[in-house]
Design a protein around this motif. Structure first.
Motif, PDB file in Angstrom:
ATOM      1  N   SER A 220      44.438  39.989  46.395  1.00 29.20           N
ATOM      2  CA  SER A 220      45.642  40.359  45.653  1.00 29.20           C
ATOM      3  C   SER A 220      45.288  41.265  44.484  1.00 29.20           C
ATOM      4  CB  SER A 220      46.306  39.084  45.144  1.00 29.20           C
ATOM      5  OG  SER A 220      47.380  39.402  44.295  1.00 29.20           O
TER       6      SER A 220
ATOM      7  N   ALA B 272      49.382  43.006  47.458  1.00 28.23           N
ATOM      8  CA  ALA B 272      48.241  42.224  47.943  1.00 28.23           C
ATOM      9  C   ALA B 272      47.951  42.692  49.358  1.00 28.23           C
ATOM     10  CB  ALA B 272      48.579  40.734  47.924  1.00 28.23           C
TER      11      ALA B 272
ATOM     12  N   ASN C  23      40.978  28.465  42.296  1.00 29.20           N
ATOM     13  CA  ASN C  23      42.059  27.959  41.462  1.00 29.20           C
ATOM     14  C   ASN C  23      42.413  26.607  42.066  1.00 29.20           C
ATOM     15  OD1 ASN C  23      44.290  27.478  39.931  1.00 29.20           O
ATOM     16  ND2 ASN C  23      45.573  29.027  40.890  1.00 29.20           N
TER      17      ASN C  23
ATOM     18  N   TYR D 261      45.266  24.685  45.717  1.00 28.23           N
ATOM     19  CA  TYR D 261      46.415  25.557  45.405  1.00 28.23           C
ATOM     20  C   TYR D 261      47.573  25.038  46.264  1.00 28.23           C
ATOM     21  CZ  TYR D 261      48.806  30.187  45.055  1.00 28.23           C
ATOM     22  OH  TYR D 261      49.677  31.229  44.850  1.00 28.23           O
TER      23      TYR D 261
ATOM     24  N   ALA E 271      41.703  35.741  45.848  1.00 28.51           N
ATOM     25  CA  ALA E 271      42.559  36.344  44.817  1.00 28.51           C
ATOM     26  C   ALA E 271      41.794  36.651  43.529  1.00 28.51           C
ATOM     27  CB  ALA E 271      43.738  35.419  44.509  1.00 28.51           C
ATOM     28  N   TYR E 272      40.683  35.943  43.309  1.00 26.59           N
ATOM     29  CA  TYR E 272      39.935  36.110  42.055  1.00 26.59           C
ATOM     30  C   TYR E 272      38.585  36.780  42.264  1.00 26.59           C
ATOM     31  CZ  TYR E 272      43.478  32.922  40.264  1.00 26.59           C
ATOM     32  OH  TYR E 272      44.673  32.350  39.915  1.00 26.59           O
TER      33      TYR E 272
ATOM     34  N   CYS F 230      39.378  28.693  48.924  1.00 25.04           N
ATOM     35  CA  CYS F 230      39.712  29.615  47.837  1.00 25.04           C
ATOM     36  C   CYS F 230      38.491  29.754  46.942  1.00 25.04           C
ATOM     37  CB  CYS F 230      40.910  29.066  47.061  1.00 25.04           C
ATOM     38  SG  CYS F 230      41.369  30.035  45.606  1.00 25.04           S
TER      39      CYS F 230
ATOM     40  N   ASP G 292      41.013  32.693  50.682  1.00 23.26           N
ATOM     41  CA  ASP G 292      41.830  33.272  49.609  1.00 23.26           C
ATOM     42  C   ASP G 292      40.891  33.759  48.506  1.00 23.26           C
ATOM     43  OD1 ASP G 292      43.493  33.789  47.449  1.00 23.26           O
ATOM     44  OD2 ASP G 292      44.712  31.983  47.708  1.00 23.26           O
TER      45      ASP G 292
ATOM     46  N   TYR H  39      49.209  26.195  50.105  1.00 20.59           N
ATOM     47  CA  TYR H  39      48.635  25.934  51.432  1.00 20.59           C
ATOM     48  C   TYR H  39      49.220  24.645  52.013  1.00 20.59           C
ATOM     49  CZ  TYR H  39      44.837  28.563  49.015  1.00 20.59           C
ATOM     50  OH  TYR H  39      44.106  29.432  48.267  1.00 20.59           O
TER      51      TYR H  39
ATOM     52  N   ARG I 224      53.522  43.160  42.070  1.00 19.10           N
ATOM     53  CA  ARG I 224      53.486  42.664  43.438  1.00 19.10           C
ATOM     54  C   ARG I 224      52.822  43.586  44.460  1.00 19.10           C
ATOM     55  NH1 ARG I 224      52.906  38.450  42.582  1.00 19.10           N
ATOM     56  NH2 ARG I 224      53.377  37.775  44.680  1.00 19.10           N
TER      57      ARG I 224
ATOM     58  N   GLY J 228      52.257  39.974  48.191  1.00 20.67           N
ATOM     59  CA  GLY J 228      51.632  38.864  47.470  1.00 20.67           C
ATOM     60  C   GLY J 228      50.802  37.956  48.344  1.00 20.67           C
ATOM     61  N   SER J 229      49.731  37.434  47.780  1.00 19.99           N
ATOM     62  CA  SER J 229      48.902  36.469  48.511  1.00 19.99           C
ATOM     63  C   SER J 229      49.551  35.090  48.544  1.00 19.99           C
ATOM     64  CB  SER J 229      47.521  36.350  47.863  1.00 19.99           C
ATOM     65  OG  SER J 229      46.769  37.505  48.116  1.00 19.99           O
ATOM     66  N   LYS J 230      50.477  34.829  47.624  1.00 17.92           N
ATOM     67  CA  LYS J 230      51.194  33.560  47.708  1.00 17.92           C
ATOM     68  C   LYS J 230      51.979  33.534  49.012  1.00 17.92           C
ATOM     69  CE  LYS J 230      54.187  30.627  44.936  1.00 17.92           C
ATOM     70  NZ  LYS J 230      55.122  30.594  43.805  1.00 17.92           N
ATOM     71  N   GLN J 231      52.716  34.622  49.237  1.00 20.37           N
ATOM     72  CA  GLN J 231      53.481  34.727  50.479  1.00 20.37           C
ATOM     73  C   GLN J 231      52.559  34.673  51.699  1.00 20.37           C
ATOM     74  OE1 GLN J 231      53.952  36.255  47.642  1.00 20.37           O
ATOM     75  NE2 GLN J 231      55.643  37.700  47.651  1.00 20.37           N
TER      76      GLN J 231
ATOM     77  N   SER K   2      47.063  40.987  41.889  1.00 24.44           N
ATOM     78  CA  SER K   2      47.701  40.244  40.794  1.00 24.44           C
ATOM     79  C   SER K   2      46.770  39.967  39.630  1.00 24.44           C
ATOM     80  CB  SER K   2      48.252  38.916  41.314  1.00 24.44           C
ATOM     81  OG  SER K   2      49.464  39.128  41.997  1.00 24.44           O
ATOM     82  N   LYS K   3      45.641  39.331  39.893  1.00 29.70           N
ATOM     83  CA  LYS K   3      44.764  38.899  38.808  1.00 29.70           C
ATOM     84  C   LYS K   3      43.774  40.009  38.444  1.00 29.70           C
ATOM     85  CE  LYS K   3      47.066  35.152  39.549  1.00 29.70           C
ATOM     86  NZ  LYS K   3      46.777  34.335  40.688  1.00 29.70           N
TER      87      LYS K   3
HETATM   88  C1  PLP Z   1      47.383  33.861  41.676  1.00 26.76           C
HETATM   89  C2  PLP Z   1      46.922  33.410  43.017  1.00 26.76           C
HETATM   90  C3  PLP Z   1      47.202  34.154  44.162  1.00 26.76           C
HETATM   91  C4  PLP Z   1      47.893  35.488  44.062  1.00 26.76           C
HETATM   92  O1  PLP Z   1      49.196  35.404  44.407  1.00 26.76           O
HETATM   93  P1  PLP Z   1      50.123  36.691  44.426  1.00 26.76           P
HETATM   94  O2  PLP Z   1      51.281  36.238  45.238  1.00 26.76           O
HETATM   95  O3  PLP Z   1      49.352  37.791  45.080  1.00 26.76           O
HETATM   96  O4  PLP Z   1      50.485  37.005  43.009  1.00 26.76           O
HETATM   97  C5  PLP Z   1      46.754  33.701  45.392  1.00 26.76           C
HETATM   98  N1  PLP Z   1      46.041  32.563  45.486  1.00 26.76           N
HETATM   99  C6  PLP Z   1      45.728  31.845  44.414  1.00 26.76           C
HETATM  100  C7  PLP Z   1      44.902  30.630  44.565  1.00 26.76           C
HETATM  101  C8  PLP Z   1      46.171  32.231  43.146  1.00 26.76           C
HETATM  102  O5  PLP Z   1      45.866  31.493  42.079  1.00 26.76           O
END
Ligand code: PLP
Length: 410
Positions: A245, A258, A186, A131, A216-217, A182, A214, A134, A256, A106-109, A247-248
């Motif tokens: 990621s 990324a 987001n 976000y 992610a999108y 980012c 980041d 960070y 999961r 995951g990119s959150k991690q 994810s989106k």
């Molecule tokens: C959804 C999102 C992610 C993705 O997170 P995952 O852990 O890969 O699901 C990363 N950065 C931002 C800003 C997001 O909104």
């Protein structure tokens, strides 16, 4: 037992729990109300068939003597790393080496963990709104003081994202060591231009700073001229780490997978001036603290790049982006000031004169039965704005547009 007191500095995970509390209270009083939730940043369409098939086939393989696999390579299987290099980078003219790609869950991690490889004394810059990952991960690591009334931590450099800068701030006048960017963004839904990213890369090189980018999108960018990767900017390999990621772009929020790119050309220094490749530090961290993503999930991620996977996931992205286009056009027609949402699944709207983000949230909830996200929850400069997510069914989005128009249009 002494605790890590930095955790005491964190603002009580305020935003989403508070939204939940208000929504539950409303639903308890209005059990018949048909709420439409455009608050969360989570996908709603089912996993694409090509991905499901790949995950199933890989799972079957694991159940055979010949196909059994134990621990995988820590950086990810070659089949996935090669697909990433080929489709996400080479196809856009960017060369990334296999050992610069780190597959993760995951990119959150990753965006939360990356700070571990840097000095505890870094000066960190973040956009505002931001976000929250960070910020909070650096607070936990002790890089800040406490927060003020607006939730701004002592020690951070905040870069306001405003209407004047198109919600994409450029570099500060001051130096900083690490900046988190980012794009597409987001929460604001804005996207960075090539010029904006080039100004950041020039600034980072001048100040020996590192950019954590980041993306992610990235799949939501509609205009092929806009950069999808920061490495499309000359010189970024020497100053930027990039995160992407599945994810989106492919509905992997519950699956999961990324990855993070740390180019070997990215160099840090010790106090005595010795030069160290950041890639080697991240590799060490990754191998020490992570045992890779399950084999069937990596096969599922690989399938995102197959011809069917590409087609199926791009239909899903198009679906969300058609929602975003409807939201933009129809809410604007109803007299609401809307921003962004052209290259991201989020619309950023200005609340009516004199109405705070939370006032607006309450009015939308009570009068339109629609849940949004108050902009102030992402940072002080988000006050006076709200985020509307395009992640929902066409039917719900169209219904929400009608209701929002009736409740707050004018
Ligand atoms: C959804 C999102 C992610 C993705 O997170 P995952 O852990 O890969 O699901 C990363 N950065 C931002 C800003 C997001 O909104």
């Amino acid at each position: 037992m002494r605790i890590n007191e930095n955790y005491q500095k964190l603002q009580a995970g305020y935003l989403f729990p508070e939204i939940g509390r208000r929504v539950r209270a409303f639903s308890a009083e209005n059990p018949a109300a048909n709420l439409i939730r455009l608050g969360i940043g989570d996908v709603t369409l089912p996993l694409a068939p090509a991905i499901v098939d790949a995950i199933k086939a890989a799972t079957d393989e694991l159940g055979t003597d010949a196909g059994h696999r134990g621990y995988g390579p820590e950086q990810g299987y070659d089949f996935l790393v090669d697909a990433i290099r080929e489709h996400d980078y080479k196809a856009r003219g960017v060369d990334i080496d296999s050992d610069e790609i780190f597959v993760s869950d995951g990119s959150k991690q990753d965006s939360g963990n990356i700070q571990e490889i840097f000095s505890s004394e870094l000066r960190i810059a973040v956009t505002d709104p931001v976000y929250p990952v960070y910020v909070d991960t650096n607070v936990m690591a002790g890089r800040t003081g406490g927060a003020d009334d607006l939730g701004r931590y002592d020690g951070f450099i905040y870069l306001p994202a405003t209407e004047a800068n198109g919600f994409m701030p450029g570099p500060p006048e001051t130096a900083a060591d690490l900046v988190y960017l980012c794009s597409p963004n987001n929460p604001t839904g804005a996207v960075a231009s090539r010029e904006n990213l080039a100004s950041w890369v020039a600034w980072a090189r001048e100040h020996s700073a590192v950019i954590v980018f980041d993306a992610a999108y990235d799949a939501f960018i509609r205009d092929p001229v806009l950069p999808r990767s920061i490495y499309e900017i000359d010189g970024a390999r020497e100053c930027a780490i990039e995160m992407r990621s599945f994810s989106k772009r492919a509905g992997f929020t519950g699956v999961r997978c990324a990855y993070t790119v740390v180019p070997k050309a990215l160099i840090g220094t010790t106090p005595s001036g010795e030069e160290i490749a950041l890639r080697d530090l991240w590799s060490r961290r990754h191998a020490t603290k992570f045992n890779s993503v399950p084999y069937p999930i990596q096969r599922g991620a690989e399938a995102v790049f197959s011809p069917e996977g590409k087609r199926q996931t791009s239909v899903q992205v198009d679906y969300y982006m058609a929602n975003a286009a409807n939201l933009r056009a129809e809410l604007a027609a109803a007299g609401i000031t809307v921003f962004a949402g052209e290259h991201a699944p989020y619309i950023w709207i200005r609340t009516p004169e004199g109405e705070t983000s939370w006032d607006f949230f309450d009015r939308l909830l009570h009068e339109a039965h629609v849940v949004c996200t108050p902009g102030s929850g992402f940072g002080a400069s988000g006050e006076g704005y709200a985020r509307i997510s395009a992640f929902n069914s066409r039917k719900n989005v169209d219904e929400a547009i009608q209701r929002i128009g009736r409740a707050v249009g004018g």
